[in-house]
Design a protein around this motif. Structure first.
Motif, short mmCIF file in Angstrom:
data_model
loop_
_atom_site.label_atom_id
_atom_site.label_comp_id
_atom_site.label_asym_id
_atom_site.label_seq_id
_atom_site.Cartn_x
_atom_site.Cartn_y
_atom_site.Cartn_z
N THR A 1 40.01 41.37 45.88
CA THR A 1 39.87 39.90 45.89
C THR A 1 39.03 39.41 44.71
OG1 THR A 1 37.92 40.01 47.32
CG2 THR A 1 40.07 39.79 48.39
N PHE A 2 37.96 40.13 44.40
CA PHE A 2 37.17 39.78 43.21
C PHE A 2 36.44 41.01 42.70
CE2 PHE A 2 34.09 38.74 46.64
CZ PHE A 2 32.92 39.33 46.19
N SER B 1 28.01 39.35 43.52
CA SER B 1 27.30 38.08 43.26
C SER B 1 25.86 38.33 42.80
CB SER B 1 27.29 37.23 44.53
OG SER B 1 26.56 37.87 45.57
N LYS C 1 34.68 37.88 38.89
CA LYS C 1 35.94 37.19 38.59
C LYS C 1 36.82 37.27 39.83
CE LYS C 1 36.72 39.70 34.79
NZ LYS C 1 35.53 40.29 34.18
N GLN C 2 37.29 36.13 40.28
CA GLN C 2 38.06 36.06 41.52
C GLN C 2 39.56 35.95 41.27
OE1 GLN C 2 36.34 33.91 44.93
NE2 GLN C 2 35.10 32.79 43.46
N ARG C 3 40.32 36.44 42.22
CA ARG C 3 41.76 36.21 42.26
C ARG C 3 42.05 35.08 43.25
NH1 ARG C 3 44.71 41.49 43.86
NH2 ARG C 3 46.52 40.35 43.07
N SER C 4 43.08 34.33 43.00
CA SER C 4 43.42 33.22 43.89
C SER C 4 44.10 33.75 45.15
CB SER C 4 44.36 32.24 43.20
OG SER C 4 45.65 32.81 43.03
N GLN D 1 35.88 44.43 47.26
CA GLN D 1 34.93 43.40 46.86
C GLN D 1 33.57 43.74 47.45
OE1 GLN D 1 37.61 42.01 49.23
NE2 GLN D 1 36.23 43.05 50.63
N TYR E 1 34.15 35.48 49.30
CA TYR E 1 35.40 35.28 48.56
C TYR E 1 35.79 33.80 48.61
CZ TYR E 1 40.27 34.85 47.44
OH TYR E 1 41.45 34.43 46.86
#
Length: 571
Positions: free
Chosen positions: A197-198, A202, A221-224, A248, A254
Motif C-alpha cells: 500500500t505504501f 511515517s 510514497k502511497q499507492r491509490s 506497509q 494508509y
C-alpha cells in the motif's frame, strides 16, 4: 549486450519488517520484476523458480540457468525466523551456485542486495565480496526501476541505485506481472499474495526505530486505492484467492493526507474503506483477506479514528486476522534509547483496544482480529532489568484475560544504515543466557494463550495440509493467512487437502489436532482418547462396529457428533 529475451527469476524468498515472501506467500518482488520486463516487451519469455525447487537438483538448476540470457535472483531475510513452507536462500548458496551459473547476465535484488544478508539474529548483516563477485549487478535501489531501464536501454544505461518516484509505475508493473503467480508451486492451493500500500514508515522523519531498515526507503510514497484494487483484480483473474495487505509499516495510516509530512499521521478510515470495499468487489470469491503491521502508537494517539479503521478492517476482511504490533520491549529506557514507538502502558492500551473490537468469533474457528506482539533482544540500553520488565508485560496481558495470537522474539540482526550498526551485537552476546531464559518463558505463555484461544475440542476450518514428516509421524497443516497457527496431526494426511481439525493439545509454537470427522469404526482408540479422554474412548470402542449413523449417535453426546462419521479419517 542484447536486450533480454529469456529470463529466469529465482525466488530466494524475502522476510522484511514490511514484506514477506516465504511460501505459501509470494512477495511483490517477483511480480514487479516480471511486470517490468513485460511492460517494456510483452514477448519476453519469463520463468519463475523457487529456491526450494532449485535445491531438488542443483546440477540440473545450474544447467537450466545457463540457458537463459538473464537471471534475476531475489534474496534477503532481514528479520529471519523459522519457516514451515520454505527456507530462504543462504549465503553459501549465493556463493557456490552463482559461480557455476556463468553464462547469463546475473542480477541480485531484494533486501540482501540493499541491506545485506544474515542467516540468524544476533549477527551483523553484510553482502560478502565473494557473493558480489558472482553477480553482474547488485541492485541497491528499487528492482522494478532497474529492470525497466535494463530492458529498455541495456545494462550499460541502467542505474542499480535508481528509486521509483512515481508509484503509478509500480501499479502498472504490478498488474502486468500478476500472471507470474501461475508458476508458483503453491498456485491454485494456499498461495498468498502480499500487497503493497505504501513504502517506508511515517516515522522516517525522526529516524524510526534504531534497528529497522523500513525508514531507509525515505519519505513514504502511497499507492491509490484504485491502483491496488486493479492489482488485486489481476491476481484474482490469475486464480489467487488469498491476499494480505501487509507491505506497509502501519495499515492504520494508509490514505492519511499527512503521511510523509508528520511522524504521527492521522488515520483515514474512509481511504481504508475504499480500499477494502474495492477489493471485495473485484475479488468476490476470495478466501483470505488479512493485514499485517499496525502501529500501537497510532492507536493511542488517535483512538477514535483508529477504532473506526479497525471496524472497517473487520467489516471487510476474513476471520483469523492478526495485527502485528512492533512492541519490541517493555523497558521505557530501551524505548527511549532506540526511538521506539510506544511505552509499555501505551502498548497495553493498544492490545486492549484490538481485543475489544476484534475478539468476536469468526466462521473459521478463530476470532476476527487479534494482536500479535514482537520483541527484539539486544537493543541499545538493554539490561537484565529489561528481561524482567518484558516478562512482567506478558504476564500482565495474560492476567487481564486478553488474547494474543503470537509472541515473536528475535535477536537483533544488525543492518548497515541503521543506528544499531554503531552498537553492534555486543549487548545480545552479553545477555545470551537471559535471552534463552526469556524465550522459555515466552514459549510457556504462548502455550497458555493458545489454550485460551482454542480450548480442547475447538474446531478450525479451512486448514491446508502442507506436508507429512515420516520421521516424526506428523502431518503439518495451517490455515491461510497472517501468522497462521501450525497444526500438528499424529497421522498421515496427504496434500493437497483442505480439512477441519479438532484441537486437543498445545505447545509454545503450535497446536495438536486431529482431522475430522474421524471414522468411528477405524480410528485408533488412543486417537479418540486424545480428544475425548480414555473413558469416553473406551465406551465408543466397546460398541464398534457401528452400522448406521443413528447407532453411532446413540453412543455419542450431542457435542461429540461433529467429531465422528462412518466414512471419515482413520488416524
Amino acid at each position: 549486450m542484447a536486450k533480454p529475451r529469456r529470463v529466469l527469476i529465482l525466488d530466494g524468498y524475502t522476510d522484511e519488517p514490511a514484506g514477506f515472501g516465504v511460501p505459501p506467500y509470494i512477495d511483490v518482488y517477483p511480480r514487479y520484476i516480471a511486470g517490468a520486463f513485460w511492460h517494456i516487451d510483452k514477448s519476453i519469455e519469463i520463468h519463475y523458480l523457487t529456491v526450494d525447487q532449485a535445491r531438488v537438483d542443483i546440477r540440473e538448476f545450474v544447467k537450466k540457468a545457463n540457458t537463459y540470457d538473464t537471471v534475476v535472483v531475489i534474496a534477503g531475510a532481514v528479520v529471519p525466523g523459522k519457516y514451515l513452507g520454505g527456507e530462504p536462500i543462504k549465503l553459501e548458496e549465493l556463493k557456490q551456485w552463482f559461480r557455476l551459473v556463468d553464462k547469463p547476465f546475473k542480477i541480485l535484488v531484494g533486501a540482501a542486495a540493499r541491506w545485506g544478508i544474515g542467516n540468524e539474529g544476533g549477527t551483523v548483516a553484510s553482502l560478502p565480496k565473494s557473493v558480489k563477485e558472482n553477480f553482474d549487478v547488485i541492485v541497491t535501489g528499487d528492482p522494478e526501476a532497474y529492470i525497466l531501464d535494463y530492458t529498455r536501454y541495456g545494462p550499460e544505461h541502467a542505474e542499480p541505485w535508481r528509486i521509483v518516484d512515481d508509484m503509478n509505475i509500480v501499479s502498472e508493473v504490478a498488474v502486468k506481472g500478476a500472471r507470474i503467480v501461475r508458476q508458483h508451486p503453491n498456485h491454485g492451493y494456499n498461495l498468498i499474495a502480499e500487497i503493497e500500500t505504501f513504502r517506508s514508515c511515517s516515522r522516517w522523519i525522526s529516524g524510526g526505530c534504531s534497528f529497522c531498515v523500513t525508514k531507509l526507503y525515505g519519505r513514504p510514497k502511497q499507492r491509490s486505492p484504485r491502483d491496488i484494487v486493479r492489482e488485486v483484480e489481476a491476481l484474482y483473474r490469475a486464480r489467487v484467492r488469498h491476499f494480505r495487505i501487509g507491505r506497509q509499516a502501519d495499515i492504520l495510516v494508509y490514505g492519511s493526507t499527512s503521511l510523509g509530512q508528520e511522524e504521527w499521521p492521522r488515520p483515514n478510515p474512509r481511504a481504508l474503506e475504499q480500499l477494502f470495499y474495492g477489493i471485495r468487489c473485484v475479488a468476490p470469491g476470495l478466501k483470505t483477506l488479512h493485514i499485517d503491521n499496525m502501529n500501537a502508537g497510532t492507536i493511542v494517539r488517535y483512538l477514535d479514528e483508529s477504532i473506526e479503521a479497525l471496524k472497517v478492517i473487520i467489516k471487510y476482511h476474513t476471520p483469523g486476522d492478526v495485527a502485528a504490533l512492533g512492541i519490541e520491549t517493555a523497558d521505557p529506557r530501551v524505548v527511549k534509547a532506540n526511538n521506539l514507538k510506544t511505552l509499555p502502558e501505551e502498548s497495553l492500551k493498544a492490545i486492549e483496544v484490538i481485543n475489544h473490537y476484534g475478539n468476536r468469533p469468526g466462521y473459521n474457528g478463530l476470532p476476527e482480529l487479534l494482536p500479535g506482539i514482537n520483541f527484539v533482544l539486544g537493543l541499545a540500553g538493554e539490561t537484565a532489568e529489561t528481561y524482567r520488565l518484558n516478562e512482567e508485560f506478558i504476564k500482565t496481558i495474560y492476567e487481564r484475560g486478553l488474547l494474543l495470537r503470537r509472541i515473536n522474539v528475535r535477536k537483533v540482526l544488525v543492518l548497515p544504515g541503521t543506528t544499531m550498526a554503531r552498537v553492534g551485537t555486543k549487548i545480545i552476546q552479553k545477555h545470551r543466557s537471559l535471552a534463552k531464559r526469556f524465550q522459555r518463558i515466552v514459549n510457556e505463555y504462548s502455550r497458555r494463550f493458545l489454550e485460551r484461544l482454542l480450548p480442547r475440542g475447538s474446531m478450525l476450518s479451512y486448514v491446508y495440509v502442507e506436508r507429512y514428516d515420516a520421521r516424526l509421524g506428523v502431518t503439518f497443516a495451517r490455515q491461510a493467512g497472517s501468522y497462521p497457527i501450525v497444526v500438528e496431526m499424529p497421522c498421515r494426511v496427504d496434500a493437497p487437502a483442505v480439512i477441519r481439525v479438532a484441537i486437543y493439545g498445545y505447545s509454545g509454537r503450535s497446536v495438536r489436532g486431529l482431522p475430522v470427522p474421524l471414522n468411528a469404526n477405524t480410528a485408533r482408540v488412543t486417537t479418540i482418547a486424545k480428544l475425548l479422554g480414555r473413558s469416553r474412548a473406551a465406551v465408543i470402542a466397546s460398541r464398534r462396529p457401528f452400522r448406521s449413523v443413528e447407532e453411532l449417535y446413540s453412543v455419542l453426546k450431542p457435542e461429540e457428533y461433529r467429531y465422528f462419521s462412518l466414512s471419515g479419517f482413520t488416524c
